[in-house]
Scaffold this active site. Structure first.
Site, PDB file in Angstrom:
ATOM      1  N   ALA A  57      39.938  32.118  38.137  1.00 29.36           N
ATOM      2  CA  ALA A  57      39.124  31.315  37.220  1.00 29.36           C
ATOM      3  C   ALA A  57      39.425  31.634  35.763  1.00 29.36           C
ATOM      4  O   ALA A  57      39.362  30.758  34.896  1.00 29.36           O
ATOM      5  CB  ALA A  57      37.644  31.545  37.512  1.00 29.36           C
ATOM      6  N   PHE A  58      39.761  32.896  35.477  1.00 26.33           N
ATOM      7  CA  PHE A  58      40.005  33.299  34.090  1.00 26.33           C
ATOM      8  C   PHE A  58      41.209  32.567  33.495  1.00 26.33           C
ATOM      9  O   PHE A  58      41.287  32.381  32.278  1.00 26.33           O
ATOM     10  CB  PHE A  58      40.227  34.811  34.015  1.00 26.33           C
ATOM     11  CG  PHE A  58      40.158  35.357  32.620  1.00 26.33           C
ATOM     12  CD1 PHE A  58      38.945  35.544  31.990  1.00 26.33           C
ATOM     13  CD2 PHE A  58      41.316  35.692  31.930  1.00 26.33           C
ATOM     14  CE1 PHE A  58      38.879  36.045  30.696  1.00 26.33           C
ATOM     15  CE2 PHE A  58      41.260  36.192  30.643  1.00 26.33           C
ATOM     16  CZ  PHE A  58      40.044  36.368  30.030  1.00 26.33           C
ATOM     17  N   GLU A  59      42.148  32.152  34.337  1.00 20.80           N
ATOM     18  CA  GLU A  59      43.349  31.462  33.858  1.00 20.80           C
ATOM     19  C   GLU A  59      43.155  29.958  33.703  1.00 20.80           C
ATOM     20  O   GLU A  59      44.037  29.262  33.194  1.00 20.80           O
ATOM     21  CB  GLU A  59      44.515  31.718  34.820  1.00 20.80           C
ATOM     22  CG  GLU A  59      45.073  33.128  34.798  1.00 20.80           C
ATOM     23  CD  GLU A  59      44.169  34.152  35.435  1.00 20.80           C
ATOM     24  OE1 GLU A  59      44.076  35.275  34.901  1.00 20.80           O
ATOM     25  OE2 GLU A  59      43.534  33.827  36.471  1.00 20.80           O
ATOM     26  N   VAL A  82      33.531  31.691  41.453  1.00 23.49           N
ATOM     27  CA  VAL A  82      33.302  33.076  41.051  1.00 23.49           C
ATOM     28  C   VAL A  82      32.041  33.553  41.777  1.00 23.49           C
ATOM     29  O   VAL A  82      30.953  33.012  41.557  1.00 23.49           O
ATOM     30  CB  VAL A  82      33.129  33.201  39.523  1.00 23.49           C
ATOM     31  CG1 VAL A  82      32.932  34.667  39.132  1.00 23.49           C
ATOM     32  CG2 VAL A  82      34.330  32.613  38.801  1.00 23.49           C
ATOM     33  N   ILE A  83      32.196  34.544  42.633  1.00 27.12           N
ATOM     34  CA  ILE A  83      31.088  35.015  43.455  1.00 27.12           C
ATOM     35  C   ILE A  83      30.716  36.432  43.025  1.00 27.12           C
ATOM     36  O   ILE A  83      31.580  37.292  42.841  1.00 27.12           O
ATOM     37  CB  ILE A  83      31.466  34.989  44.948  1.00 27.12           C
ATOM     38  CG1 ILE A  83      31.847  33.551  45.347  1.00 27.12           C
ATOM     39  CG2 ILE A  83      30.318  35.498  45.821  1.00 27.12           C
ATOM     40  CD1 ILE A  83      32.393  33.427  46.758  1.00 27.12           C
ATOM     41  N   HIS A  89      31.229  42.077  36.800  1.00 27.88           N
ATOM     42  CA  HIS A  89      32.504  41.443  36.449  1.00 27.88           C
ATOM     43  C   HIS A  89      32.379  39.920  36.417  1.00 27.88           C
ATOM     44  O   HIS A  89      32.936  39.250  35.537  1.00 27.88           O
ATOM     45  CB  HIS A  89      33.571  41.860  37.468  1.00 27.88           C
ATOM     46  CG  HIS A  89      34.907  41.229  37.237  1.00 27.88           C
ATOM     47  ND1 HIS A  89      35.739  41.594  36.201  1.00 27.88           N
ATOM     48  CD2 HIS A  89      35.566  40.239  37.904  1.00 27.88           C
ATOM     49  CE1 HIS A  89      36.850  40.873  36.239  1.00 27.88           C
ATOM     50  NE2 HIS A  89      36.774  40.049  37.266  1.00 27.88           N
ATOM     51  N   PHE A 114      33.375  21.043  33.896  1.00 26.77           N
ATOM     52  CA  PHE A 114      33.128  22.352  34.498  1.00 26.77           C
ATOM     53  C   PHE A 114      32.731  22.169  35.960  1.00 26.77           C
ATOM     54  O   PHE A 114      31.615  21.770  36.270  1.00 26.77           O
ATOM     55  CB  PHE A 114      32.015  23.069  33.726  1.00 26.77           C
ATOM     56  CG  PHE A 114      31.808  24.505  34.137  1.00 26.77           C
ATOM     57  CD1 PHE A 114      32.507  25.519  33.504  1.00 26.77           C
ATOM     58  CD2 PHE A 114      30.918  24.839  35.142  1.00 26.77           C
ATOM     59  CE1 PHE A 114      32.319  26.846  33.861  1.00 26.77           C
ATOM     60  CE2 PHE A 114      30.729  26.162  35.509  1.00 26.77           C
ATOM     61  CZ  PHE A 114      31.422  27.166  34.865  1.00 26.77           C
TER      62      PHE A 114
END
Length: 220
Positions: A57-59, A82-83, A89, A114
């Site tokens: 997800a960060f990318e 994102v779990i 984190h 989103f």
């Protein structure tokens, strides 16, 4: 009173990009399936959709920015899962990604949707990546549904809504500045020009700074 409201319909031109995370792929694949199913249901053709897989997800924002900057891209759908784990984190990831996605949309003028799940458990993610239909009004239908399909419908509505809105006002000052800067010679620099802003009837004037005359000093 003038009211603007978009409808879910295929774009007249351009393509829709889908950026999807490979992390938690069992979940994100179902989100992608839901998004594509929804797009096809609204007559969007395969050649009008581009899918890009990223590690996590960060990318997502990096590729979302790349697509949003493309002239032919009319919307970007961001899908991920994102779990929550044993550490916070997930909170840092969710905050960073959501802020970047909203920034990209605002700065590019391209709908960046989103569609990233932020769940406490895998079970919650599985429910929210299900294939059942869902009403957009949660007061009427609180079922989770497929968030990928919901994101795709949102993208189509935003594309149509933006096409209905009047064109944004131009900013003539920037064009004038570019023209003036283009007149600078190799031996001149930006200090030879200054900006004069006069707010009158929304007109911006930019006036060149008078050139300095250099005089040679006479010898004694």
């Amino acid at each position: 009173m003038i009211t603007y409201e978009g409808t879910a319909c295929p774009p007249e031109q351009g393509y829709i990009a889908i950026v999807v995370s490979k992390f938690n792929r069992t979940i994100t694949q179902r989100l992608l399936d839901g998004a594509i199913h929804k797009l096809k249901a609204h007559k969007v053709r395969d050649e009008e959709v581009r899918v890009c897989w990223v590690p996590g997800a960060f990318e997502i924002p990096l590729l979302a920015q790349r697509f949003a900057d493309e002239e032919d891209c009319v919307a970007v759908i961001c899908l991920g899962a994102v779990i929550k784990g044993d550490t916070p984190h997930d909170e840092h990831i969710n905050r960073a990604v959501s802020l970047e996605i909203s920034r990209i949309a605002a700065e590019s003028g391209t709908p960046v949707v989103f569609g990233i799940l932020t769940c406490n458990t895998v079970e919650q993610a599985e429910v929210r990546s299900g294939m059942q239909e869902q009403s957009r009004d949660k007061a009427v239908d609180p079922a989770a549904g497929n968030k990928g399909a919901e994101a795709a419908e949102t993208a189509l509505e935003m594309i149509d809504l933006l096409s209905e809105l009047p064109e944004p006002k131009s900013f003539p000052g920037m064009e004038m500045f570019s023209n003036l800067m283009g007149q600078l010679g190799e031996d001149e620099d930006e200090e030879d020009f200054y900006d004069y802003w006069e707010d009158e009837d929304d007109v911006v004037e930019m006036v060149p700074k008078p050139k300095k005359t250099k005089t040679k000093k006479k010898g004694k």
